[in-house]
Design an enzyme around this catalytic site. Sequence first.
Site, PDB file in Angstrom:
ATOM      1  N   ASP A  70       0.804  -1.223   0.000  1.00 26.17           N
ATOM      2  CA  ASP A  70       0.000   0.000   0.000  1.00 26.17           C
ATOM      3  C   ASP A  70       0.836   1.272   0.000  1.00 26.17           C
ATOM      4  O   ASP A  70       0.415   2.281  -0.556  1.00 26.17           O
ATOM      5  CB  ASP A  70      -0.996   0.004   1.172  1.00 26.17           C
ATOM      6  CG  ASP A  70      -0.359  -0.292   2.515  1.00 26.17           C
ATOM      7  OD1 ASP A  70       0.873  -0.461   2.587  1.00 26.17           O
ATOM      8  OD2 ASP A  70      -1.107  -0.368   3.516  1.00 26.17           O
TER       9      ASP A  70
ATOM     10  N   ASP B 196       2.969   1.159  13.900  1.00 31.60           N
ATOM     11  CA  ASP B 196       2.338  -0.164  14.005  1.00 31.60           C
ATOM     12  C   ASP B 196       3.144  -1.181  14.803  1.00 31.60           C
ATOM     13  O   ASP B 196       2.563  -1.986  15.529  1.00 31.60           O
ATOM     14  CB  ASP B 196       2.019  -0.760  12.630  1.00 31.60           C
ATOM     15  CG  ASP B 196       1.048   0.080  11.837  1.00 31.60           C
ATOM     16  OD1 ASP B 196       0.189   0.738  12.456  1.00 31.60           O
ATOM     17  OD2 ASP B 196       1.151   0.111  10.604  1.00 31.60           O
TER      18      ASP B 196
END
Length: 728
Positions: A70, A441
């Site tokens: 992405d 993350d």
Amino acid sequence: MLTSSPSRRAVLAGAAAVAAVAGAPVLAGRARAAGASGYRWRNVVIGGTGFITGVLFHPRVRGLAYARTDIGGAYRWDGRRESWVPLLDHIGWDDWNLLGVEAMAVDPAHPDRLYLACGTYAQTWADNGAVLRSDDRGATWRRTDLTVRLGANEDGRGTGERLLVDPRDSDTLWLGTRHDGLLKSTDRGAGWAPAGGFPATPSATGQGVTFLVAAGRTVYAGWGDGGDANLFRTSDGVTWEAVPGQPSGTAARVPIRAAYDRHARELYVTYADAPGPNGQSDGSVHKLRTAGDEWTEVTPAKPDAGSADTFGYGGLAVDARRPGTVVVSTNNRWAAVDTLYRSTDGGRSWRSLKETAVLDVSETPYLKWGEDEPKFGWWIQALALDPYDSHHLVYGTGATLYGTRDLRHWAPRVRGLEETSVTQLVSPPTGRAHLISGARDIGVMYHERLTSSPARGMATNPVSGSATGLAQAARRPAYVVRAGWGENGNGAASHDGGRTWRPFASQPGIAEDAPGPIAVNADGSVLLWSFAHWDGTTYPAHRSADDGATWSEVPSFPKGAVPVADPADPALFYAYDTGTGTLFASTDGGRSFAARASGLPAGDSQFKVVAAPGRTGDLWLSAKGNGLHRSTDGGRSFTAVESCRASYTLGFGRAAAGAAYPAIYQVGSTGAITAVYRSDDEARTWVRINDDHHQWGWTGETVTGDPRVYGRVYLATNGRGIQYGEPA
């Protein structure tokens, strides 16, 4: 392993709105051991860490596979080395938006041809997308700029593929967009125009075309914007029709992926109630017998709306060798964890592969997420089955790519694929590790070696997600502190250089919802923690003089500023108020702050102040397009550095032989090119140390040199992990 050998603007007003630039120059995508800069660039190995949104095996070449991500570009599998080769590291600063790959396509008849549809965001502030086309499997590229935006890092990024070579003509390509309908090229991707006759009407906020797939000589298109139909087809490339009898209802609202079983002449489609990867709570799987338009629901398991076990369906792959063998994935199944279902009888019966899976994450230990055993995975929308091996299956997650050869034993297949979005870097002057990193993350990691994933995985006690702060006491390097988003406390300290951690005994209440950057003074006796919410709301900073046991508010600290500790004097802290362009300083260990220099560049929260190591009051201000500024009197005055036109981030490393001042590294510009530079003479002159083959898009977050190794530099990227360079 992915080797197959036996022994991932608005609605168009008309054709003129998609005028393309077909004559773009050749772009080199080949990775080189050392570029023209004389530097050798490599990834600090973590292993994956980002959302792999698509994997594509070439249908006619054994072992040839591609992956898209992405925000981190595309990769080609190298079966000989058993690793992924990055294909878009040549994407430069101004084109950072192209590192998000919305879709990819191969030509079954011409194995060397590869096409990528690139564009990370479809928002109004983003640049338009582009189609990259290669005749040598991604070694070199030609580029066609579009006048529409793509959204590789937006909702629906795990659908697809949205790009397809027409099964009747290799010169014809189709591209599905989010907000601008279906595009068509008749010259192998050099020029694009709206596809006439496509019946669906785009929405400015919808998903548009979610996939394109060939079933024999017929092209099918999934549609994610609602309406009476969400699946269309053309058999002649001109006339489109809604497929009759197609599924309806909430569980079939958005078609996610499709795959064609050419032996059984059946098209399988996965559906969900939302595009994902988040927000799905219902879904289904259906198949279409294309000869007679006969639909059959073959959903393996239904989500339980009355419990926490809700999910959609995502990934889909059919076996090119065995008729009726198909694999699908659940998606967004957070409570029970996602799984793959496999059928060998055309979907009449299914077996979940999760329950018998043996996961080996020894090569990437962070995948345990602080627990005893790893999970099968979440965000599974990329799924691929080797056309030459029925038991060679791979699936992507939000953090890795798993693969198997026997449908039982699974391991990450991510060598060479590094997609981390990095926010913090510290290179300690002593100790076992040369690098400690903080990322979105996956939190903080201690890198014992640069060439293998950290053996301790992500920092635990507590486990945290995105890192917001990481700091080391300059005169006491064994003491390191970190901050970030977590469920069991958002701050922690280490007394062994970052190997092990313990949470602060207490933390300010606002730390739970707005953890921000943190600093520690030179001798490790004082912590200063700033707080800012992701929505931009800022809060008062807090100070601790007892290793995080108690905290007190610092009213005079500029809200939201990044605290900076003086590396030599424990009593000194600094903070730059980017809103007013004022440098604040504390001479009492962070208890109070007073304004010093003012009238400096203002208005951008990404302006950064860095203190030169081993010196008191030697401050450098990276002010992006406003250039680089230096203070040698603790921020009372600043002078513009004439050698620098722009500076986005700056750090220091070991001095060159015979030099009295540390080497300076920066991402910035001394002329027209934004690049990575080093100066060995206090910023009087600079040498570019990256090259056109190694640019990695946007690299303005942080950079630091190694205090023990002259010439070594660590560079944070937004999607290509941590790059480190050394003189070749």
